[in-house]
Motif scaffolding. Structure first.
Motif, short mmCIF file in Angstrom:
data_model
loop_
_atom_site.label_atom_id
_atom_site.label_comp_id
_atom_site.label_asym_id
_atom_site.label_seq_id
_atom_site.Cartn_x
_atom_site.Cartn_y
_atom_site.Cartn_z
N ARG A 105 0.82 -1.22 0.00
CA ARG A 105 0.00 0.00 0.00
C ARG A 105 0.85 1.26 0.00
N PHE A 106 1.91 1.31 0.82
CA PHE A 106 2.68 2.54 0.98
C PHE A 106 4.04 2.50 0.29
N GLY A 107 4.50 1.31 -0.10
CA GLY A 107 5.81 1.21 -0.74
C GLY A 107 5.75 1.04 -2.25
N LEU A 108 4.81 0.23 -2.74
CA LEU A 108 4.75 -0.08 -4.17
C LEU A 108 3.72 0.77 -4.92
N LEU A 109 2.49 0.80 -4.40
CA LEU A 109 1.42 1.45 -5.15
C LEU A 109 1.67 2.93 -5.43
N PRO A 110 2.20 3.72 -4.47
CA PRO A 110 2.47 5.13 -4.83
C PRO A 110 3.46 5.29 -5.98
N GLN A 111 4.35 4.31 -6.17
CA GLN A 111 5.31 4.40 -7.27
C GLN A 111 4.68 4.03 -8.61
N VAL A 112 3.82 3.01 -8.61
CA VAL A 112 3.32 2.46 -9.88
C VAL A 112 1.99 3.07 -10.31
N LEU A 113 1.26 3.70 -9.41
CA LEU A 113 -0.05 4.24 -9.80
C LEU A 113 0.03 5.27 -10.92
N PRO A 114 1.02 6.20 -10.94
CA PRO A 114 1.11 7.11 -12.09
C PRO A 114 1.35 6.37 -13.41
N VAL A 115 2.18 5.32 -13.37
CA VAL A 115 2.42 4.53 -14.58
C VAL A 115 1.15 3.81 -15.01
N ILE A 116 0.45 3.23 -14.04
CA ILE A 116 -0.79 2.52 -14.34
C ILE A 116 -1.84 3.48 -14.89
#
Length: 282
Positions: free
Chosen positions: A197-208
């Protein structure tokens, strides 16, 4: 001046014999591949009954059809066409959104840094491959026979087809994320869910988000194609006007599709920059 050059050549030959004394099979490999590819091309053209005379004869017919398309004229059907275009945009938007929502949790199971075990990850990836391997048009034909004609079948076709594509793209984005943030959350006592939730998703959500916006634009064209086979939208109107040879209406429908795709591209570009921010150009 010639003698030192000969000595150098001999030394090079002695040092790299594989380069100067290549076997005949290695020297003939590239020409043989070129000849084989050309032979396959010729065989394919003959087998598919390719005829230059038919092609050039068809160009005159194409020119005649192009002249009949001018000027574009919707006649009295403009309200119907606008409704059909809105239906096509709705099919693309809903289908893409459903695919993204369902693909995100599945993509976590297909990511190597989330599920290290290949035994668990392999069937998920092959499942996504099998769905992605079937074209949207085929899914449309399947869903038309399942739920009947109309836009609902189009939404399901795009959702299922994009589910496989999003699953692969999202999992690759997750695997490419920086692990330092994940390790920091783990070191502070966070659970596996906290790491995601706090380590991966903030990084990949703009790409997604960028990928989803692109697919909405692409699926507008796909929704037009599947509409031709009965999945609703402006594609159904386009197929009908081509069947009755109303070429001025056909050209007007094509212009409507082009304008819609250009508008979606403009809007998605603005949204993409709003999400990821503008990058400074060096």
């Amino acid at each position: 001046m010639t003698r030192p050059q000969e000595v150098d050549t001999r030394e090079m030959r002695a040092r790299y014999p594989d380069v100067f004394d290549r076997p005949a099979s290695a020297r003939l490999a590239t020409p043989a591949m070129i000849v084989a590819a050309f032979a396959i091309l010729i065989y394919g053209l003959v087998d598919l009954d390719f005829s230059p005379s038919r092609f050039f004869a068809g160009l005159s017919q194409l020119g005649w059809i192009s002249l009949m398309m001018i000027p574009p004229d919707p006649g009295s059907s403009l309200p119907v066409y606008l409704k059909a275009l809105g239906e096509t945009l709705s099919i693309a938007l809903l289908g893409t959104t459903l695919a993204a929502v369902f693909a995100l949790p599945v993509s976590l199971l297909a990511a190597r840094n989330i599920v290290p075990s290949n035994i668990l990850r392999f069937p998920v990836r092959r499942f996504l491959d099998s769905i992605r391997g079937v074209d949207t048009l085929i899914w449309a034909l399947v869903w038309i026979n399942v739920v009947g004609l109309g836009p609902f079948a189009g939404v399901l076709a795009i959702a299922v087809s994009d589910f496989g594509a999003f699953g692969k793209l999202f999992s690759e984005a997750i695997e490419g994320a920086d692990q330092k943030q994940v390790e920091g959350i783990r070191a502070s006592g966070g659970s596996a869910l906290h790491e995601i939730r706090f380590g991966l998703l903030p990084q990949v959500l703009p790409v997604i988000a960028g990928q989803v916006l692109y697919f909405i634009e692409s699926n507008t064209r796909s929704a037009t194609i599947i509409g031709i086979v009965g999945a609703g939208g402006i594609g159904l109107q386009l197929a009908e006007q081509i069947r009755v040879l109303e070429w001025q209406k056909v050209s007007f429908l094509i212009l409507m599709i082009l304008v819609a795709v250009a508008a979606i591209d403009f809007i998605s570009g603005k949204l993409r920059f709003a999400i990821i921010g503008r990058r400074a150009v060096a």
